[in-house]
Design an enzyme around this catalytic site. Structure first.
Site, PDB file in Angstrom:
ATOM      1  N   HIS A 110      -6.977  -2.725   4.514  1.00 37.33           N
ATOM      2  CA  HIS A 110      -7.252  -2.413   3.111  1.00 37.33           C
ATOM      3  C   HIS A 110      -8.749  -2.222   2.960  1.00 37.33           C
ATOM      4  O   HIS A 110      -9.536  -2.916   3.599  1.00 37.33           O
ATOM      5  CB  HIS A 110      -6.874  -3.577   2.200  1.00 37.33           C
ATOM      6  CG  HIS A 110      -5.411  -3.861   2.126  1.00 37.33           C
ATOM      7  ND1 HIS A 110      -4.555  -3.099   1.385  1.00 37.33           N
ATOM      8  CD2 HIS A 110      -4.671  -4.831   2.673  1.00 37.33           C
ATOM      9  CE1 HIS A 110      -3.340  -3.605   1.481  1.00 37.33           C
ATOM     10  NE2 HIS A 110      -3.385  -4.662   2.265  1.00 37.33           N
TER      11      HIS A 110
ATOM     12  N   ASP B   6      -1.611   2.727   2.888  1.00 35.92           N
ATOM     13  CA  ASP B   6      -2.895   3.353   2.545  1.00 35.92           C
ATOM     14  C   ASP B   6      -2.862   4.052   1.189  1.00 35.92           C
ATOM     15  O   ASP B   6      -3.565   5.037   0.969  1.00 35.92           O
ATOM     16  CB  ASP B   6      -3.322   4.364   3.629  1.00 35.92           C
ATOM     17  CG  ASP B   6      -3.308   3.737   4.997  1.00 35.92           C
ATOM     18  OD1 ASP B   6      -3.686   2.564   5.093  1.00 35.92           O
ATOM     19  OD2 ASP B   6      -2.918   4.418   5.960  1.00 35.92           O
TER      20      ASP B   6
HETATM   21  P1  GTP Z   1      -2.713  -0.404   3.364  1.00 32.11           P
HETATM   22  O1  GTP Z   1      -2.368  -1.828   3.462  1.00 32.11           O
HETATM   23  O2  GTP Z   1      -2.952   0.170   4.723  1.00 32.11           O
HETATM   24  O3  GTP Z   1      -1.673   0.372   2.658  1.00 32.11           O
HETATM   25  O4  GTP Z   1      -4.134  -0.260   2.587  1.00 32.11           O
HETATM   26  P2  GTP Z   1      -4.565   0.332   1.178  1.00 32.11           P
HETATM   27  O5  GTP Z   1      -3.398   0.731   0.400  1.00 32.11           O
HETATM   28  O6  GTP Z   1      -5.434  -0.663   0.577  1.00 32.11           O
HETATM   29  O7  GTP Z   1      -5.380   1.671   1.434  1.00 32.11           O
HETATM   30  P3  GTP Z   1      -6.716   1.912   2.281  1.00 32.11           P
HETATM   31  O8  GTP Z   1      -7.739   0.976   1.809  1.00 32.11           O
HETATM   32  O9  GTP Z   1      -6.372   1.937   3.698  1.00 32.11           O
HETATM   33  O10 GTP Z   1      -7.091   3.401   1.875  1.00 32.11           O
HETATM   34  C1  GTP Z   1      -7.370   3.815   0.581  1.00 32.11           C
HETATM   35  C2  GTP Z   1      -8.776   4.460   0.498  1.00 32.11           C
HETATM   36  O11 GTP Z   1      -8.912   5.132  -0.748  1.00 32.11           O
HETATM   37  C3  GTP Z   1      -9.921   3.468   0.535  1.00 32.11           C
HETATM   38  O12 GTP Z   1     -11.011   4.036   1.189  1.00 32.11           O
HETATM   39  C4  GTP Z   1     -10.265   3.215  -0.959  1.00 32.11           C
HETATM   40  O13 GTP Z   1     -11.609   2.828  -1.188  1.00 32.11           O
HETATM   41  C5  GTP Z   1      -9.997   4.576  -1.529  1.00 32.11           C
HETATM   42  N1  GTP Z   1      -9.535   4.616  -2.914  1.00 32.11           N
HETATM   43  C6  GTP Z   1      -8.703   3.758  -3.576  1.00 32.11           C
HETATM   44  N2  GTP Z   1      -8.440   4.217  -4.823  1.00 32.11           N
HETATM   45  C7  GTP Z   1      -9.131   5.391  -4.951  1.00 32.11           C
HETATM   46  C8  GTP Z   1      -9.251   6.356  -6.001  1.00 32.11           C
HETATM   47  O14 GTP Z   1      -8.660   6.261  -7.066  1.00 32.11           O
HETATM   48  N3  GTP Z   1     -10.038   7.444  -5.752  1.00 32.11           N
HETATM   49  C9  GTP Z   1     -10.687   7.621  -4.573  1.00 32.11           C
HETATM   50  N4  GTP Z   1     -11.440   8.713  -4.442  1.00 32.11           N
HETATM   51  N5  GTP Z   1     -10.595   6.736  -3.570  1.00 32.11           N
HETATM   52  C10 GTP Z   1      -9.820   5.643  -3.747  1.00 32.11           C
HETATM   53  P1  IMP Z   2       2.801  -0.873  13.968  1.00 28.87           P
HETATM   54  O1  IMP Z   2       3.090  -1.499  12.657  1.00 28.87           O
HETATM   55  O2  IMP Z   2       1.414  -1.119  14.452  1.00 28.87           O
HETATM   56  O3  IMP Z   2       3.850  -1.201  14.980  1.00 28.87           O
HETATM   57  O4  IMP Z   2       2.890   0.710  13.782  1.00 28.87           O
HETATM   58  C1  IMP Z   2       4.121   1.377  13.508  1.00 28.87           C
HETATM   59  C2  IMP Z   2       3.885   2.574  12.565  1.00 28.87           C
HETATM   60  O5  IMP Z   2       3.491   2.109  11.275  1.00 28.87           O
HETATM   61  C3  IMP Z   2       2.757   3.530  12.998  1.00 28.87           C
HETATM   62  O6  IMP Z   2       3.111   4.845  12.595  1.00 28.87           O
HETATM   63  C4  IMP Z   2       1.547   3.044  12.199  1.00 28.87           C
HETATM   64  O7  IMP Z   2       0.596   4.063  12.018  1.00 28.87           O
HETATM   65  C5  IMP Z   2       2.223   2.632  10.894  1.00 28.87           C
HETATM   66  N1  IMP Z   2       1.499   1.574  10.133  1.00 28.87           N
HETATM   67  C6  IMP Z   2       1.588   0.231  10.324  1.00 28.87           C
HETATM   68  N2  IMP Z   2       0.833  -0.431   9.426  1.00 28.87           N
HETATM   69  C7  IMP Z   2       0.255   0.513   8.651  1.00 28.87           C
HETATM   70  C8  IMP Z   2      -0.619   0.463   7.514  1.00 28.87           C
HETATM   71  O8  IMP Z   2      -1.017  -0.594   7.032  1.00 28.87           O
HETATM   72  N3  IMP Z   2      -0.989   1.646   6.986  1.00 28.87           N
HETATM   73  C9  IMP Z   2      -0.548   2.823   7.474  1.00 28.87           C
HETATM   74  N4  IMP Z   2       0.276   2.932   8.520  1.00 28.87           N
HETATM   75  C10 IMP Z   2       0.692   1.787   9.107  1.00 28.87           C
HETATM   76 MG    MG Z   3      -4.694   0.968   4.766  1.00 31.04          MG
END
Ligand code: GTP
Ligand code: IMP
Ligand code: MG
Length: 338
Positions: free
Chosen positions: A43, A13
């Site tokens: 994402h 995230d």
């Molecule tokens: P994972 O695979 O779970 O790691 O996903 P991710 O890294 O893509 O992150 P995710 O989308 O779960 O969460 C990031 C959040 O922050 C989203 O709601 C984006 O729209 C937001 N976001 C990304 N970059 C920025 C930024 O620079 N500023 C702000 N305010 N929000 C951002």
């Molecule tokens: P699992 O991958 O669903 O088995 O979860 C194992 C651990 O990884 C838990 O703490 C989840 O919250 C974390 N986790 C798995 N995938 C993500 C992701 O994409 N973003 C944030 N946490 C994750």
């Molecule tokens: Mg995410």
């Protein structure tokens, strides 16, 4: 030709979705291949004011010229995949997606077990998406593969061949990682981790590319790191602190509130070494200092924002080349060529 891997530097995230979609628009890779565990990753991508939460389709989808690929290492939930292809119909995803015929298949039984098993759902705090139990069956060699599932047959192919063909043709290739380095089964805070390694070398293996073909590894870090689920978080702040700083976030997949902490330079340095990071992307600089919101020129960042970036570069020892100042693609500072 450049082959780039994007990897999360914290607990997932980090905003990889935004950074990946930016790179895919800007660098125009001919193929965007997804590695990582599977649909446990959520994402968020914002395109033309619309927010898309996705778990299977590569986040580079806004670039409609690129082929989208899901590697053999990735677990696929056919239901989620088909739903997302439908949701992203206007981006022509169905015509462009290639899922490796050897990918592992998540079935209902895996999701049920992930949710009902107390150890996984309560102690580890898994996402309940079936990934852990599916990887168990994969290791037991009883898991179905993509080629065994009729409903996705028209999307199947050989991702490793496609990616290597693109590299040989001199195209740009982007490999997107999911989760984050600190959730790695090997290098994270075991047992509070996901069910596979989540570092750059594994993402290359997931999509079938050899280590000698990788040119750039971009490690993505959020200004205030977050973690969902259980496990250690050395720089975690209290809920009150997080609220007073205005950093309140909820998970894309589970809707759970994310734990929030301060930037950990020492851990970031370890993560960069572990991944052989050649560049750092910092996201959510606007959450660190609201004066940075939407800034697209490095010189226009506040002193506080610049000091944050400089401190990261000095303490971690890797150049910060991309800075995100808001969720929209255009809210990005790109100093890769400076
Ligand atoms: P994972 O695979 O779970 O790691 O996903 P991710 O890294 O893509 O992150 P995710 O989308 O779960 O969460 C990031 C959040 O922050 C989203 O709601 C984006 O729209 C937001 N976001 C990304 N970059 C920025 C930024 O620079 N500023 C702000 N305010 N929000 C951002
Ligand atoms: P699992 O991958 O669903 O088995 O979860 C194992 C651990 O990884 C838990 O703490 C989840 O919250 C974390 N986790 C798995 N995938 C993500 C992701 O994409 N973003 C944030 N946490 C994750
Ligand atoms: Mg995410």
């Amino acid at each position: 030709m450049t082959c780039t891997i994007v990897v999360g530097g914290q607990w997932g995230d980090e905003g990889k979705g935004k950074i990946i979609s930016y790179l895919c628009k800007k660098d125009n890779p001919s193929i965007i291949a997804r590695g990582g565990v599977g649909p446990n990753a959520g994402h968020t991508v914002e395109v033309d004011g619309e927010k898309y939460g996705i778990r299977m389709v590569p986040t580079g989808f806004p670039n409609v010229n690129a082929k989208l690929a899901v590697g053999a290492g990735v677990l696929t939930d056919p239901e989620v995949l088909i739903k997302e292809i439908k949701m992203l119909e206007k981006f022509n995803v169905g015509e462009r997606i290639l899922v490796d015929y050897r990918c592992g298949i998540i079935e209902e039984v895996h999701k049920e077990l992930d949710k009902s098993n107390e150890h996984l759902s309560k102690e580890i705090g898994s996402t309940g998406t079936g990934c852990g139990p599916a990887n168990v069956d994969r290791a037991m060699r009883t898991l179905k593969q993509g080629k065994d599932v009729e409903s996705i047959s028209k999307y199947l192919g050989d991702v490793s061949e496609a990616v290597n063909d693109a590299l040989e043709a001199g195209d740009n290739v982007l490999i997107e990682g999911t989760q984050g380095s600190l959730l790695s089964l090997f290098y994270g805070s075991y047992p509070y981790v996901t069910s596979k390694d989540t570092n750059a070398a594994s993402f290359a293996a997931d999509v079938g590319v050899g280590p000698t073909k990788i040119d750039e590894v971009v490690a993505v870090f959020k200004s205030y790191p977050t973690r969902v689920g259980e496990g250690p978080f050395p720089t975690e702040m209290t809920v009150e602190e997080a609220e007073s700083l205005g950093v309140v976030e909820y998970g894309t997949v589970t809707g759970r509130r994310r734990r929030v902490g301060y930037f950990d330079h020492e851990l970031a340095k370890k993560v960069c070494r572990l991944n052989g990071a050649t560049q750092i992307a910092i996201t959510c600089l606007d959450k660190y200092d609201s004066d940075c919101y939407g800034v697209t020129d490095y010189e226009k960042l506040s002193e506080k924002g610049k000091a944050f970036i400089k401190e990261v570069e000095e303490k971690v020892g890797v150049k910060v080349t991309l800075i995100s100042t808001g969720p929209k693609l255009e809210q990005t500072i790109d100093v890769r060529n400076e």
